[in-house]
Design a protein around this motif. Structure first.
Motif, PDB file in Angstrom:
ATOM      1  N   LEU A  66       4.789   5.546  -5.423  1.00 39.83           N
ATOM      2  CA  LEU A  66       5.408   5.582  -6.716  1.00 39.83           C
ATOM      3  C   LEU A  66       4.242   5.534  -7.965  1.00 39.83           C
ATOM      4  CD1 LEU A  66       7.560   2.517  -6.620  1.00 39.83           C
ATOM      5  CD2 LEU A  66       7.937   5.186  -6.208  1.00 39.83           C
ATOM      6  N   ARG A  67       3.025   5.341  -7.577  1.00 35.20           N
ATOM      7  CA  ARG A  67       1.648   5.243  -8.305  1.00 35.20           C
ATOM      8  C   ARG A  67       2.213   4.593  -9.724  1.00 35.20           C
ATOM      9  NH1 ARG A  67      -1.806   9.934  -5.882  1.00 35.20           N
ATOM     10  NH2 ARG A  67      -2.873  10.146  -7.818  1.00 35.20           N
ATOM     11  N   ILE A  96       0.425  -1.634  -0.330  1.00 37.68           N
ATOM     12  CA  ILE A  96      -0.220   0.105   0.201  1.00 37.68           C
ATOM     13  C   ILE A  96       0.689   0.850   0.200  1.00 37.68           C
ATOM     14  CG2 ILE A  96      -1.959   1.687   1.693  1.00 37.68           C
ATOM     15  CD1 ILE A  96      -2.809  -1.407   2.748  1.00 37.68           C
ATOM     16  N   GLU A  97       1.884   1.183   1.305  1.00 34.78           N
ATOM     17  CA  GLU A  97       2.949   2.214   0.646  1.00 34.78           C
ATOM     18  C   GLU A  97       3.196   2.661  -0.471  1.00 34.78           C
ATOM     19  OE1 GLU A  97       3.410   5.121   2.895  1.00 34.78           O
ATOM     20  OE2 GLU A  97       1.381   3.698   4.361  1.00 34.78           O
ATOM     21  N   ALA A 156      -7.153  -8.860  -1.463  1.00 36.05           N
ATOM     22  CA  ALA A 156      -8.509  -8.322  -1.049  1.00 36.05           C
ATOM     23  C   ALA A 156      -8.597  -6.964  -0.450  1.00 36.05           C
ATOM     24  CB  ALA A 156     -10.254  -9.122  -0.978  1.00 36.05           C
ATOM     25  N   ASP A 157      -7.708  -6.977   1.629  1.00 39.46           N
ATOM     26  CA  ASP A 157      -7.916  -5.572   1.972  1.00 39.46           C
ATOM     27  C   ASP A 157      -7.281  -5.147   1.142  1.00 39.46           C
ATOM     28  OD1 ASP A 157      -9.472  -7.563   3.920  1.00 39.46           O
ATOM     29  OD2 ASP A 157      -7.980  -8.135   4.473  1.00 39.46           O
ATOM     30  N   VAL A 158      -6.141  -5.559   0.928  1.00 41.52           N
ATOM     31  CA  VAL A 158      -4.787  -4.137  -0.450  1.00 41.52           C
ATOM     32  C   VAL A 158      -5.762  -3.512  -0.742  1.00 41.52           C
ATOM     33  CG1 VAL A 158      -2.724  -4.275  -1.884  1.00 41.52           C
ATOM     34  CG2 VAL A 158      -3.262  -5.518   0.608  1.00 41.52           C
ATOM     35  N   VAL A 159      -6.369  -4.649  -1.800  1.00 38.11           N
ATOM     36  CA  VAL A 159      -7.285  -3.600  -3.010  1.00 38.11           C
ATOM     37  C   VAL A 159      -8.458  -2.497  -2.443  1.00 38.11           C
ATOM     38  CG1 VAL A 159      -8.855  -3.932  -4.815  1.00 38.11           C
ATOM     39  CG2 VAL A 159      -6.901  -6.140  -4.931  1.00 38.11           C
ATOM     40  N   ARG A 160      -9.179  -3.011  -1.725  1.00 34.49           N
ATOM     41  CA  ARG A 160     -10.182  -2.066  -0.868  1.00 34.49           C
ATOM     42  C   ARG A 160      -9.098  -0.805  -0.188  1.00 34.49           C
ATOM     43  NH1 ARG A 160     -12.579  -6.669   0.911  1.00 34.49           N
ATOM     44  NH2 ARG A 160     -11.288  -6.598   2.869  1.00 34.49           N
ATOM     45  N   LYS A 161      -7.968  -0.821  -0.025  1.00 37.89           N
ATOM     46  CA  LYS A 161      -6.909   0.031   0.921  1.00 37.89           C
ATOM     47  C   LYS A 161      -7.085   0.611  -0.349  1.00 37.89           C
ATOM     48  CE  LYS A 161      -6.154   1.946   4.739  1.00 37.89           C
ATOM     49  NZ  LYS A 161      -6.406   2.874   5.536  1.00 37.89           N
ATOM     50  N   ARG A 196      -7.970   1.000  -3.361  1.00 39.15           N
ATOM     51  CA  ARG A 196      -8.729   1.660  -3.770  1.00 39.15           C
ATOM     52  C   ARG A 196      -9.684   3.557  -3.478  1.00 39.15           C
ATOM     53  NH1 ARG A 196     -11.100  -1.123  -8.095  1.00 39.15           N
ATOM     54  NH2 ARG A 196      -9.555  -1.678  -9.726  1.00 39.15           N
ATOM     55  N   GLU A 197      -9.313   3.303  -2.156  1.00 37.98           N
ATOM     56  CA  GLU A 197      -9.915   4.333  -1.371  1.00 37.98           C
ATOM     57  C   GLU A 197      -9.132   5.512  -1.964  1.00 37.98           C
ATOM     58  OE1 GLU A 197      -8.745   4.234   2.573  1.00 37.98           O
ATOM     59  OE2 GLU A 197     -10.838   2.212   2.950  1.00 37.98           O
ATOM     60  N   GLU A 198      -7.781   5.406  -2.618  1.00 35.60           N
ATOM     61  CA  GLU A 198      -7.347   6.742  -2.989  1.00 35.60           C
ATOM     62  C   GLU A 198      -6.613   6.573  -4.130  1.00 35.60           C
ATOM     63  OE1 GLU A 198      -3.261   6.840  -0.340  1.00 35.60           O
ATOM     64  OE2 GLU A 198      -4.052   6.158   1.117  1.00 35.60           O
ATOM     65  N   HIS A 199      -6.665   5.399  -5.162  1.00 29.83           N
ATOM     66  CA  HIS A 199      -7.081   5.202  -6.463  1.00 29.83           C
ATOM     67  C   HIS A 199      -7.493   4.681  -7.038  1.00 29.83           C
ATOM     68  CE1 HIS A 199      -2.864   6.797  -5.573  1.00 29.83           C
ATOM     69  NE2 HIS A 199      -2.681   5.510  -4.572  1.00 29.83           N
ATOM     70  N   PRO A 200      -8.701   4.919  -6.872  1.00 25.79           N
ATOM     71  CA  PRO A 200      -9.654   4.064  -7.521  1.00 25.79           C
ATOM     72  C   PRO A 200     -10.184   3.584  -8.549  1.00 25.79           C
ATOM     73  CG  PRO A 200     -10.865   6.197  -7.402  1.00 25.79           C
ATOM     74  CD  PRO A 200      -9.150   6.296  -6.598  1.00 25.79           C
ATOM     75  N   GLY A 201      -9.238   3.574  -9.609  1.00 23.14           N
ATOM     76  CA  GLY A 201      -9.457   4.090 -10.790  1.00 23.14           C
ATOM     77  C   GLY A 201      -8.411   2.434 -11.597  1.00 23.14           C
TER      78      GLY A 201
END
Length: 98
Positions: free
Chosen positions: A24-25, A18-19, A41-46, A48-53
């Motif tokens: 690096l985006r 996540i970091e 799945a937890d990583v993806v959810r987290k 997606r909070e900042e990078h939904p697309g």
């Protein structure tokens, strides 16, 4: 992936991944469902909070379908183990071409 011309960064666990995404985006995230500390799945959810697309390839050999269903969508491809490198490259190319 690196042999196909991609720049690859690795993280040992979900929080570090996540970091890396924050810092690096990246254009795409490849994450395993089974990891220390949190699921893919937890990583993806987290993330997606900042990078939904952000396009995601979620790799799994066995995963709880409810957890997979919670994060699947048009920008998420599930890749089932075992798989060949070409299959991963096809998933990545498909997501990046959308």
């Amino acid at each position: 992936m690196a042999s196909a011309g991609a720049t690859v960064e690795e993280a040992a666990e979900g929080g570090a991944g996540i970091e890396l995404v924050r810092r690096l985006r990246p254009d795409l995230l490849v994450v395993d469902f089974a990891m220390p500390g949190m699921t893919g799945a937890d990583v993806v959810r987290k993330v997606r909070e900042e990078h939904p697309g952000l396009p995601v390839v979620l790799v799994t050999g066995f995963a709880e379908s409810a957890k997979l269903d919670a994060v699947t969508g048009p920008q998420v491809a599930v890749l089932w183990k075992p798989f060949e490198a070409q299959e991963l490259l096809r998933k990545v190319a498909g997501l990046l071409s959308r």
